[in-house]
Design a protein around this motif. Structure first.
Motif, short mmCIF file in Angstrom:
data_model
loop_
_atom_site.label_atom_id
_atom_site.label_comp_id
_atom_site.label_asym_id
_atom_site.label_seq_id
_atom_site.Cartn_x
_atom_site.Cartn_y
_atom_site.Cartn_z
N ASN A 194 0.83 -1.21 0.00
CA ASN A 194 0.00 0.00 0.00
C ASN A 194 0.87 1.26 0.00
O ASN A 194 1.70 1.44 0.89
N LEU A 195 0.66 2.12 -1.00
CA LEU A 195 1.35 3.40 -1.09
C LEU A 195 0.38 4.52 -0.77
O LEU A 195 -0.70 4.59 -1.36
N LEU A 196 0.76 5.40 0.14
CA LEU A 196 -0.02 6.60 0.41
C LEU A 196 0.51 7.74 -0.45
O LEU A 196 1.70 8.05 -0.41
N VAL A 197 -0.37 8.34 -1.27
CA VAL A 197 0.00 9.50 -2.08
C VAL A 197 -0.80 10.69 -1.57
O VAL A 197 -2.02 10.75 -1.75
N LYS A 224 -4.20 6.13 9.90
CA LYS A 224 -4.83 5.51 11.06
C LYS A 224 -5.83 4.43 10.68
O LYS A 224 -6.14 3.55 11.49
N GLU A 225 -6.33 4.49 9.43
CA GLU A 225 -7.36 3.54 9.00
C GLU A 225 -6.81 2.16 8.67
O GLU A 225 -7.50 1.15 8.85
N GLY A 226 -5.61 2.10 8.14
CA GLY A 226 -5.07 0.81 7.73
C GLY A 226 -3.59 0.86 7.45
O GLY A 226 -2.96 1.92 7.56
N ARG A 227 -3.02 -0.28 7.06
CA ARG A 227 -1.58 -0.38 6.87
C ARG A 227 -1.12 0.41 5.66
O ARG A 227 -1.67 0.29 4.57
N ILE A 228 -0.11 1.24 5.87
CA ILE A 228 0.57 1.95 4.79
C ILE A 228 2.02 1.49 4.79
O ILE A 228 2.67 1.45 5.83
N ASP A 229 2.54 1.13 3.61
CA ASP A 229 3.90 0.61 3.53
C ASP A 229 4.91 1.66 3.10
O ASP A 229 6.11 1.50 3.37
N LEU A 230 4.46 2.72 2.44
CA LEU A 230 5.35 3.81 2.01
C LEU A 230 4.50 5.04 1.75
O LEU A 230 3.38 4.93 1.24
N ILE A 268 4.66 11.22 10.69
CA ILE A 268 4.84 9.82 10.29
C ILE A 268 6.08 9.23 10.94
O ILE A 268 6.07 8.12 11.47
N ARG A 269 7.18 9.99 10.92
CA ARG A 269 8.42 9.47 11.47
C ARG A 269 8.30 9.18 12.96
O ARG A 269 8.90 8.23 13.49
N GLN A 270 7.49 9.96 13.66
CA GLN A 270 7.33 9.77 15.10
C GLN A 270 6.40 8.61 15.43
O GLN A 270 6.47 8.06 16.54
N ASN A 271 5.55 8.22 14.48
CA ASN A 271 4.51 7.25 14.79
C ASN A 271 4.53 5.97 13.96
O ASN A 271 3.89 4.98 14.34
N TYR A 272 5.24 5.97 12.83
CA TYR A 272 5.23 4.82 11.93
C TYR A 272 6.64 4.54 11.42
O TYR A 272 7.44 5.46 11.24
N ASP A 273 6.91 3.27 11.20
CA ASP A 273 8.22 2.86 10.68
C ASP A 273 8.08 2.51 9.20
O ASP A 273 8.05 1.34 8.82
N ILE A 274 7.94 3.54 8.36
CA ILE A 274 7.76 3.33 6.93
C ILE A 274 8.66 4.31 6.15
O ILE A 274 9.00 5.38 6.66
N PRO A 275 9.02 3.97 4.91
CA PRO A 275 9.79 4.91 4.08
C PRO A 275 8.93 6.11 3.68
O PRO A 275 7.71 5.99 3.51
N ILE A 276 9.59 7.25 3.48
CA ILE A 276 8.91 8.49 3.09
C ILE A 276 9.66 9.14 1.94
O ILE A 276 10.89 9.24 1.96
N ILE A 277 8.90 9.59 0.93
CA ILE A 277 9.47 10.38 -0.17
C ILE A 277 8.71 11.70 -0.22
O ILE A 277 7.48 11.72 -0.25
N LEU A 278 9.44 12.81 -0.21
CA LEU A 278 8.83 14.14 -0.33
C LEU A 278 8.89 14.61 -1.77
O LEU A 278 9.90 14.42 -2.46
N LEU A 279 7.80 15.24 -2.23
CA LEU A 279 7.73 15.84 -3.56
C LEU A 279 7.55 17.34 -3.40
O LEU A 279 6.75 17.79 -2.58
N THR A 280 8.28 18.13 -4.20
CA THR A 280 8.12 19.58 -4.12
C THR A 280 8.58 20.23 -5.41
O THR A 280 9.42 19.70 -6.14
N LEU A 307 14.07 2.12 -1.79
CA LEU A 307 13.75 2.27 -0.37
C LEU A 307 13.26 0.97 0.24
O LEU A 307 13.61 0.64 1.37
N PHE A 308 12.46 0.24 -0.51
CA PHE A 308 11.99 -1.05 0.01
C PHE A 308 13.16 -2.01 0.20
O PHE A 308 13.18 -2.81 1.13
N ARG A 309 14.17 -1.93 -0.67
CA ARG A 309 15.35 -2.78 -0.50
C ARG A 309 16.09 -2.41 0.78
O ARG A 309 16.56 -3.26 1.53
#
Length: 225
Positions: A3-6, A42-48, A67-79, A115-117
């Motif tokens: 699951n990817l959160l965008v 909070k609703e369900g599992r997010i993997d990245l 996210i960093r304080q509450n979940y152990d998942i990779p993060i990518i920022l877009l700007t 990142l998944f690697r």
């Protein structure tokens, strides 16, 4: 399914990424702003998480920190902003990677897979850095042939860096995570401990390297063998 959160207030970008990532076999969960992203987390599992920086309400930097304080998942920022200071803020808030708009969806895919690697190197208690194996539960380090003995804080510092290879930690981050929020000593103690770790593992640079990012902090990289 992964699951990817965008999270992006631009519906065209969300649609583009949903189409491209779905074709690649990922499940995309959309959020139009930071508040909705928090609810999706909070609703369900997010993997990245892929986060736009300039969002109304909770912006990407604040969401990244949450996210960093509450979940152990990779993060990518877009700007769309390319200033070095913006990138610095992103890494200080805890992002693993940073891409500027416009970007190629295929390149984003490459970075997601990378990142998944990185994250797959880590289990709950065992961290593998090529020949080096760190057992956080037993506070043991092995090179495959023998046990390596480290003072407690050096062990905890190395384990913290190794748990997130490629992630940049500021000195303040490491003080909080290793020495605790009540520590009131000199933050340069991090530099001293990093120097000692480099000296101890000078013969293991093919397994991992601790890099200094001037003015910010440290990150551990695992060379491809």
């Amino acid at each position: 399914m992964i699951n990817l959160l965008v999270a992006d207030d631009d519906s065209h970008i969300r649609a583009l990424l949903k189409h491209f990532m779905t074709v690649e076999g990922y499940r995309v969960i959309e959020a139009k702003d930071g508040l909705e992203a928090v609810l999706k987390l909070k609703e369900g599992r997010i993997d990245l998480a892929i986060l736009d920086v300039m969002m109304p309400g909770i912006d990407g930097f604040a969401l990244c920190e949450f996210i960093r304080q509450n979940y152990d998942i990779p993060i990518i920022l877009l700007t769309a902003r390319e200033q070095l200071s913006d990138k610095e803020q992103g890494y200080l808030r805890g992002t693993d990677d940073y891409m500027t708009k416009p970007f190629e969806a295929e390149e984003l895919l490459f970075r997601i897979k990378a990142l998944f690697r990185r994250y797959s190197l880590v289990s709950s208690d065992i961290i593998n850095l090529n020949r080096i194996v760190i057992n956080r539960k037993n506070h043991e380090i092995s090179d495959g042939d023998s046990m390596l003995l480290l003072p407690l804080k050096e062990f905890e510092l190395l384990a913290q860096l190794a748990q997130y290879p490629g992630r940049l930690f500021s000195r303040e981050d490491l003080i909080r995570l290793v020495w605790g929020v009540g520590y009131d000593g000199d933050d340069r103690t991090v530099d001293v401990h990093i120097k000692r770790l480099r000296q101890r593992f000078v013969d293991y640079q093919e397994d991992f390297v601790i890099h200094t990012v001037r003015g910010i902090g440290y990150k551990l990289e695992v060379p491809v063998r």
